[in-house]
Structures are given as C-alpha cells and as structure tokens.
Design an enzyme around this catalytic site. Sequence first.
Site, PDB file in Angstrom:
ATOM      1  N   ASN A   1      43.942  33.311  44.432  1.00 57.02           N
ATOM      2  CA  ASN A   1      42.699  33.995  44.062  1.00 57.02           C
ATOM      3  C   ASN A   1      42.097  33.177  42.924  1.00 57.02           C
ATOM      4  O   ASN A   1      42.521  33.298  41.780  1.00 57.02           O
ATOM      5  CB  ASN A   1      43.011  35.431  43.617  1.00 57.02           C
ATOM      6  CG  ASN A   1      41.790  36.142  43.066  1.00 57.02           C
ATOM      7  OD1 ASN A   1      40.660  35.680  43.223  1.00 57.02           O
ATOM      8  ND2 ASN A   1      42.013  37.282  42.418  1.00 57.02           N
TER       9      ASN A   1
ATOM     10  N   GLU B   1      39.716  43.673  38.762  1.00 55.49           N
ATOM     11  CA  GLU B   1      38.548  43.196  38.003  1.00 55.49           C
ATOM     12  C   GLU B   1      37.249  43.726  38.620  1.00 55.49           C
ATOM     13  O   GLU B   1      36.284  43.995  37.916  1.00 55.49           O
ATOM     14  CB  GLU B   1      38.569  41.662  37.942  1.00 55.49           C
ATOM     15  CG  GLU B   1      39.667  41.171  36.999  1.00 55.49           C
ATOM     16  CD  GLU B   1      40.273  39.824  37.363  1.00 55.49           C
ATOM     17  OE1 GLU B   1      39.681  39.087  38.174  1.00 55.49           O
ATOM     18  OE2 GLU B   1      41.363  39.527  36.840  1.00 55.49           O
TER      19      GLU B   1
ATOM     20  N   GLU C   1      49.163  44.787  42.258  1.00 54.42           N
ATOM     21  CA  GLU C   1      48.908  44.008  41.049  1.00 54.42           C
ATOM     22  C   GLU C   1      48.816  44.942  39.846  1.00 54.42           C
ATOM     23  O   GLU C   1      47.748  45.513  39.588  1.00 54.42           O
ATOM     24  CB  GLU C   1      47.586  43.242  41.186  1.00 54.42           C
ATOM     25  CG  GLU C   1      47.554  42.287  42.352  1.00 54.42           C
ATOM     26  CD  GLU C   1      46.543  41.158  42.135  1.00 54.42           C
ATOM     27  OE1 GLU C   1      46.941  40.006  42.208  1.00 54.42           O
ATOM     28  OE2 GLU C   1      45.367  41.465  41.862  1.00 54.42           O
TER      29      GLU C   1
ATOM     30  N   GLY D   1      46.963  37.973  34.432  1.00 61.17           N
ATOM     31  CA  GLY D   1      46.430  37.006  33.473  1.00 61.17           C
ATOM     32  C   GLY D   1      47.003  37.159  32.066  1.00 61.17           C
ATOM     33  O   GLY D   1      46.496  36.564  31.120  1.00 61.17           O
TER      34      GLY D   1
ATOM     35  N   SER E   1      50.532  37.339  36.966  1.00 63.52           N
ATOM     36  CA  SER E   1      51.287  36.302  36.256  1.00 63.52           C
ATOM     37  C   SER E   1      52.469  35.757  37.075  1.00 63.52           C
ATOM     38  O   SER E   1      53.522  35.440  36.532  1.00 63.52           O
ATOM     39  CB  SER E   1      51.765  36.804  34.893  1.00 63.52           C
ATOM     40  OG  SER E   1      50.657  37.168  34.094  1.00 63.52           O
TER      41      SER E   1
HETATM   42  P1  PGA Z   1      47.159  36.043  37.641  1.00 64.40           P
HETATM   43  O1  PGA Z   1      46.119  36.867  38.528  1.00 64.40           O
HETATM   44  O2  PGA Z   1      48.112  35.373  38.591  1.00 64.40           O
HETATM   45  O3  PGA Z   1      46.315  35.048  36.880  1.00 64.40           O
HETATM   46  O4  PGA Z   1      47.840  37.021  36.750  1.00 64.40           O
HETATM   47  C1  PGA Z   1      46.502  37.513  39.705  1.00 64.40           C
HETATM   48  C2  PGA Z   1      45.322  38.197  40.311  1.00 64.40           C
HETATM   49  O5  PGA Z   1      44.507  38.761  39.554  1.00 64.40           O
HETATM   50  O6  PGA Z   1      45.142  38.191  41.537  1.00 64.40           O
END
Ligand code: PGA
Length: 252
Positions: free
Chosen positions: A9, A98, A168, A174, A214
């Site tokens: 993503n 998000e 998630e 993140g 993450s």
């Molecule tokens: P991340 O994001 O691997 O940067 O934590 C995952 C996501 O939001 O799909």
Amino acid sequence: MRKNIVAGNWKMNTTLPEGIALAKAVNEALKNITPKCDVVIGVPFTHLASVNEVIDKSKLGLGAENCADHLSGAYTGEVSAPMVASTGANYVILGHSERRQYYGETSETLKTKVNLALENNLTPIFCIGEVLEERENNTYFDVVKKQIEEALFELPADKFGQIILAYEPVWAIGTGKTATDDQAEEMHAFIRGVIADKYGKEIADNTSILYGGSCKPSNAKALFAKPNVDGGLIGGASLDAESFMGIVTAFE
Ligand code: PGA
C-alpha cells in the site's frame, strides 16, 4: 484453500517516475523467484495505467487504494471502480483506517464501494482494525466485528467469498509498533470465527486475512507463521523493493 498474499500500500507516496521505477524493481525481483504467496501492489490512481504497462500481471497484481461510491457523474475529483478497472488493475484497497479517519468513510459508504468494486471485477482488500483506545479498553473484538458486519454481511456468500480482509490495528500503522504475532493470531482467529458463524466454515477457511501495521522483513516471518495470518498489507516497507521482497519471501 485460502491464498497467502502480500500486498503493498504505497499510500500518497512516489511521483509517477518514482512509482514506475519501484514497480519495475519489484517486477524484476519477482522474475527470479516463485514466491509462496500472491503479490500485489496498491498504487496511487495516477500511476495505475503506467504501472500496468511495466509489470508482468501473471506474477504481480495491481490495485488502487480507494474508489468512489458512485459509478460516474458529477463527483469532481473522484475515481470510480470502472475507471480503476479500465487501467488494468484488479484489486482495490477499501476501508483503510486513514480513509475512515481523515475522509470520514463510514460503513455505509464502504458497503457501496465494495459492491461497485465487485461489480467491476475488482477484488476488495477490505481493512478493519481498532484504534489504541479500543485496544486498551478491551472493546477491540466488538469494534472489528461491527466493521465487518456493517460493511460486508449483506453480501451473498459467493460475493463475500471474493473479499480479502486486512486486519490493521490503527495503533500499529506507521508507528513501528507492530502487534505481536500472538495478538495478530488472536484477532485473525476471532475474525475467521465471525465469518464462519455467518457464512459457514468453508467460506471462513477460504478467506485470506492479511495483517497490516509496521510489518517488515524482520517480523514478517513470525507473523506469517501463525495459522490464521495469511499475509500482509504493507505500507512503509513496500516503498523499497528490497524490503518489500524481504516480506514476500518470508513465507516458509
Ligand atoms: P505500515 O502501513 O506498514 O506503514 O504500518 C500499513 C498500512 O497502513 O496498510
């Protein structure tokens, strides 16, 4: 039996030339191996058609990160499911936290988006997950169950069977703070149970449930070794071909 899947993503990252270069690098790395999972990249709308030209779609799937809740018309700035499909993409990430958090997407909107995606031959990668407060006050199972029920449980079984889920936990996205493999497994097993109660064991067993938040080469192996974790939705670590491939190759 369900598929293992690692999906990138990219979010709102890379210019078009940078995105093409990244897609080419992932495509090149996949030439030399037969991964034990399907591999998908979710890229910005602006990149879809160009990326579609430079990848071998038999080895690398292509997806958008969202689509509109309308088919066409006066919705300035929106991109519809048929538009996404017309680029050659075959997946769409829907319900990312998000989008829920910053763009006010609700279960009601997402229900429409899922339907439009399916009608246009796009496989939804549907995201669910609790925020930190819900983890801490122990409502996370209820929250995730509700997200699934509200947006997906009006689908007939054959349509639900086409959905890929991505758990998630928002507190892990993140942040560098991954859910432990046991926390992921606990939730994934719970989700599979929720699906089994509604659609039966066969459909539940055939649904791929990815973990996101993450995920990186150093923790992917332990996460993917869990029986109910069928791969990952990868943000930050998908922006570098080497680290993304480190996750793709984490399946034993
Ligand atoms: P991340 O994001 O691997 O940067 O934590 C995952 C996501 O939001 O799909």
